[in-house]
Design a protein around this motif. Structure first.
Motif, PDB file in Angstrom:
ATOM      1  N   CYS A 184     -42.585   0.190   0.377  1.00 51.20           N
ATOM      2  CA  CYS A 184     -42.610  -0.723   1.487  1.00 51.20           C
ATOM      3  C   CYS A 184     -43.217  -2.011   1.360  1.00 51.20           C
ATOM      4  O   CYS A 184     -44.482  -2.083   0.963  1.00 51.20           O
ATOM      5  N   LEU A 185     -42.530  -3.035   1.538  1.00 55.08           N
ATOM      6  CA  LEU A 185     -43.263  -4.419   1.150  1.00 55.08           C
ATOM      7  C   LEU A 185     -44.064  -4.871   2.163  1.00 55.08           C
ATOM      8  O   LEU A 185     -44.872  -5.591   1.796  1.00 55.08           O
ATOM      9  N   LYS A 186     -44.011  -4.248   3.375  1.00 54.75           N
ATOM     10  CA  LYS A 186     -45.019  -4.889   4.306  1.00 54.75           C
ATOM     11  C   LYS A 186     -46.162  -3.793   4.405  1.00 54.75           C
ATOM     12  O   LYS A 186     -47.217  -4.409   4.410  1.00 54.75           O
ATOM     13  N   CYS A 187     -46.099  -2.574   4.148  1.00 57.69           N
ATOM     14  CA  CYS A 187     -47.166  -1.704   4.077  1.00 57.69           C
ATOM     15  C   CYS A 187     -47.813  -1.752   2.995  1.00 57.69           C
ATOM     16  O   CYS A 187     -49.090  -1.400   2.671  1.00 57.69           O
ATOM     17  N   GLN A 188     -47.078  -1.508   1.782  1.00 61.02           N
ATOM     18  CA  GLN A 188     -47.367  -1.583   0.371  1.00 61.02           C
ATOM     19  C   GLN A 188     -48.232  -0.603  -0.132  1.00 61.02           C
ATOM     20  O   GLN A 188     -48.125  -0.189  -1.304  1.00 61.02           O
ATOM     21  N   SER A 189     -48.653   0.361   0.649  1.00 64.35           N
ATOM     22  CA  SER A 189     -49.114   1.721   0.070  1.00 64.35           C
ATOM     23  C   SER A 189     -48.375   2.955   0.457  1.00 64.35           C
ATOM     24  O   SER A 189     -48.737   4.021   0.339  1.00 64.35           O
ATOM     25  N   GLN A 190     -47.336   2.682   1.131  1.00 62.28           N
ATOM     26  CA  GLN A 190     -46.629   3.594   1.810  1.00 62.28           C
ATOM     27  C   GLN A 190     -44.801   3.559   1.177  1.00 62.28           C
ATOM     28  O   GLN A 190     -44.444   2.384   0.961  1.00 62.28           O
ATOM     29  N   SER A 191     -44.324   4.619   0.869  1.00 62.63           N
ATOM     30  CA  SER A 191     -42.811   4.617   0.697  1.00 62.63           C
ATOM     31  C   SER A 191     -42.009   4.181   1.973  1.00 62.63           C
ATOM     32  O   SER A 191     -42.547   4.180   2.954  1.00 62.63           O
ATOM     33  N   ILE A 192     -40.867   3.814   1.516  1.00 58.96           N
ATOM     34  CA  ILE A 192     -39.939   3.556   2.536  1.00 58.96           C
ATOM     35  C   ILE A 192     -39.564   4.539   3.370  1.00 58.96           C
ATOM     36  O   ILE A 192     -39.163   4.430   4.538  1.00 58.96           O
ATOM     37  N   ALA A 193     -39.787   5.884   3.053  1.00 64.51           N
ATOM     38  CA  ALA A 193     -39.326   6.978   3.734  1.00 64.51           C
ATOM     39  C   ALA A 193     -40.607   7.253   4.649  1.00 64.51           C
ATOM     40  O   ALA A 193     -40.414   8.033   5.546  1.00 64.51           O
ATOM     41  N   ASP A 194     -41.714   6.952   4.416  1.00 58.91           N
ATOM     42  CA  ASP A 194     -42.931   7.335   5.435  1.00 58.91           C
ATOM     43  C   ASP A 194     -43.331   5.915   6.213  1.00 58.91           C
ATOM     44  O   ASP A 194     -43.823   6.228   7.172  1.00 58.91           O
ATOM     45  N   SER A 195     -42.967   4.831   5.944  1.00 54.69           N
ATOM     46  CA  SER A 195     -43.019   3.620   6.466  1.00 54.69           C
ATOM     47  C   SER A 195     -42.189   3.371   8.047  1.00 54.69           C
ATOM     48  O   SER A 195     -41.069   3.725   8.037  1.00 54.69           O
ATOM     49  N   ASP A 196     -43.009   3.013   8.990  1.00 55.60           N
ATOM     50  CA  ASP A 196     -42.254   2.628  10.338  1.00 55.60           C
ATOM     51  C   ASP A 196     -41.834   1.309  10.405  1.00 55.60           C
ATOM     52  O   ASP A 196     -41.693   0.660  11.303  1.00 55.60           O
ATOM     53  N   ALA A 197     -42.390   0.459   9.486  1.00 57.30           N
ATOM     54  CA  ALA A 197     -42.051  -0.988   9.266  1.00 57.30           C
ATOM     55  C   ALA A 197     -40.595  -1.157   9.523  1.00 57.30           C
ATOM     56  O   ALA A 197     -39.980  -0.606   8.993  1.00 57.30           O
ATOM     57  N   PRO A 198     -40.292  -2.277  10.326  1.00 59.02           N
ATOM     58  CA  PRO A 198     -38.859  -2.755  10.438  1.00 59.02           C
ATOM     59  C   PRO A 198     -38.097  -2.720   9.247  1.00 59.02           C
ATOM     60  O   PRO A 198     -36.986  -2.343   8.941  1.00 59.02           O
ATOM     61  N   MET A 199     -38.813  -3.662   8.229  1.00 55.89           N
ATOM     62  CA  MET A 199     -38.253  -3.821   6.872  1.00 55.89           C
ATOM     63  C   MET A 199     -38.005  -2.611   6.233  1.00 55.89           C
ATOM     64  O   MET A 199     -36.945  -2.345   5.578  1.00 55.89           O
ATOM     65  N   ALA A 200     -38.724  -1.596   6.231  1.00 55.58           N
ATOM     66  CA  ALA A 200     -38.510  -0.321   5.474  1.00 55.58           C
ATOM     67  C   ALA A 200     -37.523   0.433   6.271  1.00 55.58           C
ATOM     68  O   ALA A 200     -36.510   1.172   5.571  1.00 55.58           O
ATOM     69  N   GLY A 201     -37.291   0.190   7.634  1.00 57.64           N
ATOM     70  CA  GLY A 201     -36.082   0.880   8.303  1.00 57.64           C
ATOM     71  C   GLY A 201     -34.942   0.263   7.699  1.00 57.64           C
ATOM     72  O   GLY A 201     -33.919   0.862   7.493  1.00 57.64           O
ATOM     73  N   ASP A 202     -34.696  -1.024   7.631  1.00 62.80           N
ATOM     74  CA  ASP A 202     -33.384  -1.897   7.127  1.00 62.80           C
ATOM     75  C   ASP A 202     -33.144  -1.056   5.647  1.00 62.80           C
ATOM     76  O   ASP A 202     -32.109  -1.047   5.058  1.00 62.80           O
ATOM     77  N   MET A 203     -34.382  -1.039   4.992  1.00 58.37           N
ATOM     78  CA  MET A 203     -34.342  -0.725   3.250  1.00 58.37           C
ATOM     79  C   MET A 203     -33.584   0.812   3.256  1.00 58.37           C
ATOM     80  O   MET A 203     -32.633   1.126   2.742  1.00 58.37           O
ATOM     81  N   ARG A 204     -34.062   1.693   4.525  1.00 60.64           N
ATOM     82  CA  ARG A 204     -33.799   3.108   4.331  1.00 60.64           C
ATOM     83  C   ARG A 204     -32.327   2.949   4.992  1.00 60.64           C
ATOM     84  O   ARG A 204     -31.259   3.842   4.236  1.00 60.64           O
ATOM     85  N   HIS A 205     -31.823   2.149   5.626  1.00 58.78           N
ATOM     86  CA  HIS A 205     -30.578   1.939   6.048  1.00 58.78           C
ATOM     87  C   HIS A 205     -29.626   1.608   4.875  1.00 58.78           C
ATOM     88  O   HIS A 205     -28.365   2.182   4.682  1.00 58.78           O
ATOM     89  N   GLN A 206     -29.765   0.753   4.049  1.00 56.93           N
ATOM     90  CA  GLN A 206     -29.387   0.434   2.980  1.00 56.93           C
ATOM     91  C   GLN A 206     -29.157   1.515   1.814  1.00 56.93           C
ATOM     92  O   GLN A 206     -27.977   1.639   1.475  1.00 56.93           O
ATOM     93  N   VAL A 207     -30.162   1.950   1.693  1.00 57.82           N
ATOM     94  CA  VAL A 207     -30.344   3.235   0.687  1.00 57.82           C
ATOM     95  C   VAL A 207     -29.144   4.483   1.369  1.00 57.82           C
ATOM     96  O   VAL A 207     -28.157   4.635   0.465  1.00 57.82           O
ATOM     97  N   ARG A 208     -29.375   4.555   2.437  1.00 59.38           N
ATOM     98  CA  ARG A 208     -28.250   5.648   2.906  1.00 59.38           C
ATOM     99  C   ARG A 208     -26.987   5.194   3.041  1.00 59.38           C
ATOM    100  O   ARG A 208     -25.981   6.195   2.530  1.00 59.38           O
ATOM    101  N   ILE A 209     -26.373   3.896   3.548  1.00 55.62           N
ATOM    102  CA  ILE A 209     -25.002   3.726   3.469  1.00 55.62           C
ATOM    103  C   ILE A 209     -24.544   3.411   1.972  1.00 55.62           C
ATOM    104  O   ILE A 209     -23.412   3.875   1.833  1.00 55.62           O
ATOM    105  N   ARG A 210     -25.275   3.235   1.111  1.00 51.55           N
ATOM    106  CA  ARG A 210     -25.072   3.268  -0.399  1.00 51.55           C
ATOM    107  C   ARG A 210     -24.461   4.252  -0.983  1.00 51.55           C
ATOM    108  O   ARG A 210     -24.003   4.524  -2.086  1.00 51.55           O
TER     109      ARG A 210
END
Length: 126
Positions: A42-68
């Protein structure tokens, strides 16, 4: 001051991307997406993966991963796309490149230098 706060407040009202918190219907695809998301930072949290982060940017990245993943794209191609978009830092699995090679080589050189210094230091005492 009040005019400057309006754009910042408006950004918080945007709903999360559809697949930020919703899993894919296919268990195999969701497993592949989850595995990939755990290796992306996660670029905002930096110590968490996007799977674990609740940051909006991590949510957007999870969305991109899942749709791709749902569109049939390979996980490594998705990782490369995210690294091209956000930089090498987004991946927990570093790659050797023109900008990162010193991070791999300098520690090895420092260890060799320390071994050489210790060898010369203790060889003279025997």
């Amino acid at each position: 001051m009040a005019l400057m706060a309006v754009p910042l407040a408006a950004q918080g009202d945007v709903p999360p991307a559809p697949y930020a918190y919703r899993q894919l219907d296919d268990p195999a695809q969701e497993a592949a997406a989850q595995e990939l998301m755990e290796t992306l930072r996660c670029l905002k949290c930096q110590s968490q993966s996007i799977a674990d982060s609740d940051a909006p940017m991590a949510g957007d990245m999870r969305h991109q991963v899942r749709i791709r993943i749902a569109d049939g794209e390979e996980p490594e191609a998705i990782r490369r796309w995210l690294m091209d978009r956000y930089g090498d830092y987004v991946s927990y699995e570093p790659v050797m490149s023109a900008t990162t090679w010193p991070l791999f080589v300098i520690p090895i050189l420092l260890v060799l230098l320390a071994m050489l210094i210790f060898r010369r230091r203790f060889r003279g005492r025997t």
